[in-house]
Design a protein around this motif. Structure first.
Motif, PDB file in Angstrom:
ATOM      1  N   VAL A  43       3.936   5.911  -7.127  1.00  0.00           N
ATOM      2  CA  VAL A  43       3.968   5.687  -5.689  1.00  0.00           C
ATOM      3  C   VAL A  43       4.774   4.435  -5.372  1.00  0.00           C
ATOM      4  N   VAL A  44       5.333   4.424  -4.174  1.00  0.00           N
ATOM      5  CA  VAL A  44       5.979   3.246  -3.615  1.00  0.00           C
ATOM      6  C   VAL A  44       5.147   2.822  -2.416  1.00  0.00           C
ATOM      7  N   GLY A  45       4.823   1.549  -2.312  1.00  0.00           N
ATOM      8  CA  GLY A  45       3.975   1.090  -1.224  1.00  0.00           C
ATOM      9  C   GLY A  45       4.352  -0.290  -0.744  1.00  0.00           C
ATOM     10  N   ARG A  46       3.777  -0.664   0.402  1.00  0.00           N
ATOM     11  CA  ARG A  46       4.035  -1.976   0.989  1.00  0.00           C
ATOM     12  C   ARG A  46       2.723  -2.757   1.053  1.00  0.00           C
ATOM     13  N   ILE A  47       2.747  -3.990   0.579  1.00  0.00           N
ATOM     14  CA  ILE A  47       1.563  -4.856   0.596  1.00  0.00           C
ATOM     15  C   ILE A  47       1.169  -5.137   2.048  1.00  0.00           C
ATOM     16  N   THR A  48      -0.103  -4.862   2.365  1.00  0.00           N
ATOM     17  CA  THR A  48      -0.593  -5.101   3.723  1.00  0.00           C
ATOM     18  C   THR A  48      -1.574  -6.264   3.796  1.00  0.00           C
ATOM     19  N   GLU A  49      -2.205  -6.600   2.672  1.00  0.00           N
ATOM     20  CA  GLU A  49      -3.209  -7.665   2.696  1.00  0.00           C
ATOM     21  C   GLU A  49      -3.395  -8.234   1.298  1.00  0.00           C
ATOM     22  N   TRP A  81      -5.041  -6.734  -3.935  1.00  0.00           N
ATOM     23  CA  TRP A  81      -4.100  -6.518  -2.849  1.00  0.00           C
ATOM     24  C   TRP A  81      -4.391  -5.149  -2.234  1.00  0.00           C
ATOM     25  N   LYS A  82      -4.192  -5.025  -0.940  1.00  0.00           N
ATOM     26  CA  LYS A  82      -4.229  -3.729  -0.283  1.00  0.00           C
ATOM     27  C   LYS A  82      -2.799  -3.282  -0.029  1.00  0.00           C
ATOM     28  N   VAL A  83      -2.550  -1.997  -0.283  1.00  0.00           N
ATOM     29  CA  VAL A  83      -1.187  -1.478  -0.244  1.00  0.00           C
ATOM     30  C   VAL A  83      -1.143  -0.211   0.601  1.00  0.00           C
ATOM     31  N   GLY A 116       4.019  -7.498   3.185  1.00  0.00           N
ATOM     32  CA  GLY A 116       5.342  -7.030   3.573  1.00  0.00           C
ATOM     33  C   GLY A 116       6.244  -6.647   2.423  1.00  0.00           C
ATOM     34  N   GLU A 117       5.908  -7.071   1.206  1.00  0.00           N
ATOM     35  CA  GLU A 117       6.751  -6.739   0.064  1.00  0.00           C
ATOM     36  C   GLU A 117       6.494  -5.300  -0.394  1.00  0.00           C
ATOM     37  N   VAL A 118       7.546  -4.681  -0.916  1.00  0.00           N
ATOM     38  CA  VAL A 118       7.472  -3.297  -1.382  1.00  0.00           C
ATOM     39  C   VAL A 118       7.354  -3.298  -2.904  1.00  0.00           C
ATOM     40  N   ILE A 119       6.448  -2.465  -3.418  1.00  0.00           N
ATOM     41  CA  ILE A 119       6.227  -2.390  -4.860  1.00  0.00           C
ATOM     42  C   ILE A 119       6.199  -0.932  -5.302  1.00  0.00           C
ATOM     43  N   SER A 120       6.391  -0.733  -6.593  1.00  0.00           N
ATOM     44  CA  SER A 120       6.147   0.573  -7.206  1.00  0.00           C
ATOM     45  C   SER A 120       4.963   0.423  -8.145  1.00  0.00           C
ATOM     46  N   ALA A 121       4.149   1.459  -8.246  1.00  0.00           N
ATOM     47  CA  ALA A 121       2.953   1.400  -9.069  1.00  0.00           C
ATOM     48  C   ALA A 121       2.550   2.807  -9.473  1.00  0.00           C
ATOM     49  N   GLU A 122       1.506   2.885 -10.274  1.00  0.00           N
ATOM     50  CA  GLU A 122       0.968   4.176 -10.712  1.00  0.00           C
ATOM     51  C   GLU A 122      -0.499   4.271 -10.322  1.00  0.00           C
ATOM     52  N   VAL A 123      -0.900   5.442  -9.832  1.00  0.00           N
ATOM     53  CA  VAL A 123      -2.300   5.660  -9.467  1.00  0.00           C
ATOM     54  C   VAL A 123      -3.125   5.727 -10.756  1.00  0.00           C
ATOM     55  N   GLN A 124      -4.107   4.832 -10.856  1.00  0.00           N
ATOM     56  CA  GLN A 124      -4.920   4.730 -12.070  1.00  0.00           C
ATOM     57  C   GLN A 124      -6.238   5.474 -11.936  1.00  0.00           C
ATOM     58  N   SER A 125      -6.827   5.428 -10.738  1.00  0.00           N
ATOM     59  CA  SER A 125      -8.103   6.106 -10.496  1.00  0.00           C
ATOM     60  C   SER A 125      -8.280   6.269  -8.996  1.00  0.00           C
ATOM     61  N   ILE A 126      -9.293   7.046  -8.631  1.00  0.00           N
ATOM     62  CA  ILE A 126      -9.603   7.291  -7.227  1.00  0.00           C
ATOM     63  C   ILE A 126     -11.035   6.830  -6.973  1.00  0.00           C
ATOM     64  N   PHE A 127     -11.216   5.938  -5.985  1.00  0.00           N
ATOM     65  CA  PHE A 127     -12.563   5.499  -5.626  1.00  0.00           C
ATOM     66  C   PHE A 127     -13.321   6.637  -4.947  1.00  0.00           C
ATOM     67  N   LEU A 183       9.904  -4.378  -5.606  1.00  0.00           N
ATOM     68  CA  LEU A 183      11.204  -3.755  -5.348  1.00  0.00           C
ATOM     69  C   LEU A 183      11.956  -4.607  -4.339  1.00  0.00           C
ATOM     70  N   THR A 184      13.135  -5.081  -4.724  1.00  0.00           N
ATOM     71  CA  THR A 184      13.925  -5.951  -3.850  1.00  0.00           C
ATOM     72  C   THR A 184      15.366  -5.459  -3.789  1.00  0.00           C
ATOM     73  N   MET A 185      16.101  -5.999  -2.839  1.00  0.00           N
ATOM     74  CA  MET A 185      17.535  -5.728  -2.693  1.00  0.00           C
ATOM     75  C   MET A 185      17.804  -4.233  -2.552  1.00  0.00           C
ATOM     76  N   GLY A 186      17.205  -3.622  -1.538  1.00  0.00           N
ATOM     77  CA  GLY A 186      17.423  -2.199  -1.345  1.00  0.00           C
ATOM     78  C   GLY A 186      16.963  -1.734   0.020  1.00  0.00           C
ATOM     79  N   SER A 187      16.805  -0.421   0.145  1.00  0.00           N
ATOM     80  CA  SER A 187      16.439   0.214   1.419  1.00  0.00           C
ATOM     81  C   SER A 187      15.220   1.101   1.215  1.00  0.00           C
ATOM     82  N   PHE A 188      14.323   1.081   2.196  1.00  0.00           N
ATOM     83  CA  PHE A 188      13.074   1.840   2.151  1.00  0.00           C
ATOM     84  C   PHE A 188      13.196   3.057   3.061  1.00  0.00           C
TER      85      PHE A 188
END
Length: 293
Positions: free
Chosen positions: A78-84, A90-92, A132-143, A160-165
């Motif tokens: 997944v690609v996500g944006r940090i919200t908190e 972190w919440k994404v 506000g930063e964008v990251i890539s990650a992998e889903v590890q589990s579901i609450f 993820l930096t220097m690009g377009s979302f």
């Protein structure tokens, strides 16, 4: 559109042909089938409650909506944006009903240290990821409430930096073995299963087998400060190509992106948002989608 049972089900076997229904369509009048998500029963008939694709597993029938929020599965990229930035997490935003959670224990520490996370590490969380930063990650589990828990413990994940979302309908992103691609034009693309796509500059990643360290420059975004004009134009073209594929309702994966990019090179980047041009540059990609079904 009454599918009348015979067209909608297949004697207890999984469906092999795509069956699209709209709300109110009768899926089957056979009382031997169980009601799944996106369906309801009325007068002994199983009826669709949403517009989508009929899916059948043995005697269970459900309808997968064509447009809906992303439903996470373990192992998804997944690609996500940090919200908190919270307490040890972190919440994404990953386009799910609830924000995803990235625990402090699920990331690599700066410097590649392998130890338990301490209170001092919690104070340094904003040096890793901030709002506000964008990251890539992998889903590890579901609450239990449905929120996904993610990790970035692999070198291919991180900031993820220097690009377009770009955000598209999650159903259009084809599930593949690899969701990280470097296109022939030199642009890197991260295709998130959640419909969020990142188009940018490829980062050099150290091999931990050689030096034994975690590449925190990659994980936490020490990317080049500038991107040359030619590469920025290529990033913009790939972005518009992906939006054209999404506008035409075509599957988005490396092959369709490459085909549409090559067929768009005789056009200006700004012209790719025209509906007629979209249909022209995605014609070969559409044929590729038909051959891979």
């Amino acid at each position: 559109m009454d599918l009348g049972g015979e067209a909608a089900v297949d004697d207890g076997k999984r469906r092999r042909t795509t069956q699209v229904v709209t709300p109110g369509d009768v899926i089957t009048a056979d009382a031997g089938y169980m009601r799944g998500h996106g369906t309801f029963q009325l007068d002994g008939q199983l009826i669709a409650s949403v517009a989508g694709v009929v899916q059948q597993v043995n005697k269970l029938i459900c309808v997968r909506p064509l447009r809906s929020r992303y439903v996470p599965e373990i192992g998804d990229v997944v690609v996500g944006r940090i919200t908190e930035v919270g307490q040890r997490r972190w919440k994404v935003d990953v386009h799910t009903r609830l924000d995803a959670v990235l625990l402090l224990s699920s990331v690599n520490l700066p410097g590649g240290q392998l130890r338990r996370k301490s209170a001092a590490d919690e104070l340094l969380m904003r040096q890793m990821f901030v709002e506000g930063e964008v990251i890539s990650a992998e889903v590890q589990s579901i609450f239990q409430d449905g929120a996904p828990s993610m990790h970035t413990r692999s070198m291919k994940y991180g900031k993820l930096t220097m690009g377009s979302f770009v955000a598209v309908v999650p159903a259009l992103v084809k599930r593949c073995k690899n969701h990280f691609h470097k296109l022939p034009c030199g642009v890197s693309v991260v295709l998130g299963n959640n419909g969020y796509i990142w188009i940018g500059v490829e980062k050099e990643v150290n091999d931990p087998k050689k030096d034994g360290a975690v590449d925190t420059d990659h994980t936490y975004g020490s990317a080049p400060l500038t991107v040359e004009r030619g590469l920025r134009e290529k990033i913009a073209r790939v972005r518009n190509v992906i939006l054209a594929l999404a506008s035409q309702g075509l599957a988005i994966f490396d092959t369709t992106i490459i085909y549409a990019y090559e067929d768009s090179e005789h056009r200006d980047v700004k012209d790719l948002s025209d509906p007629e041009v979209e249909a022209e540059v995605t014609a070969r990609a559409r044929a590729a989608c038909l051959t891979t079904q």
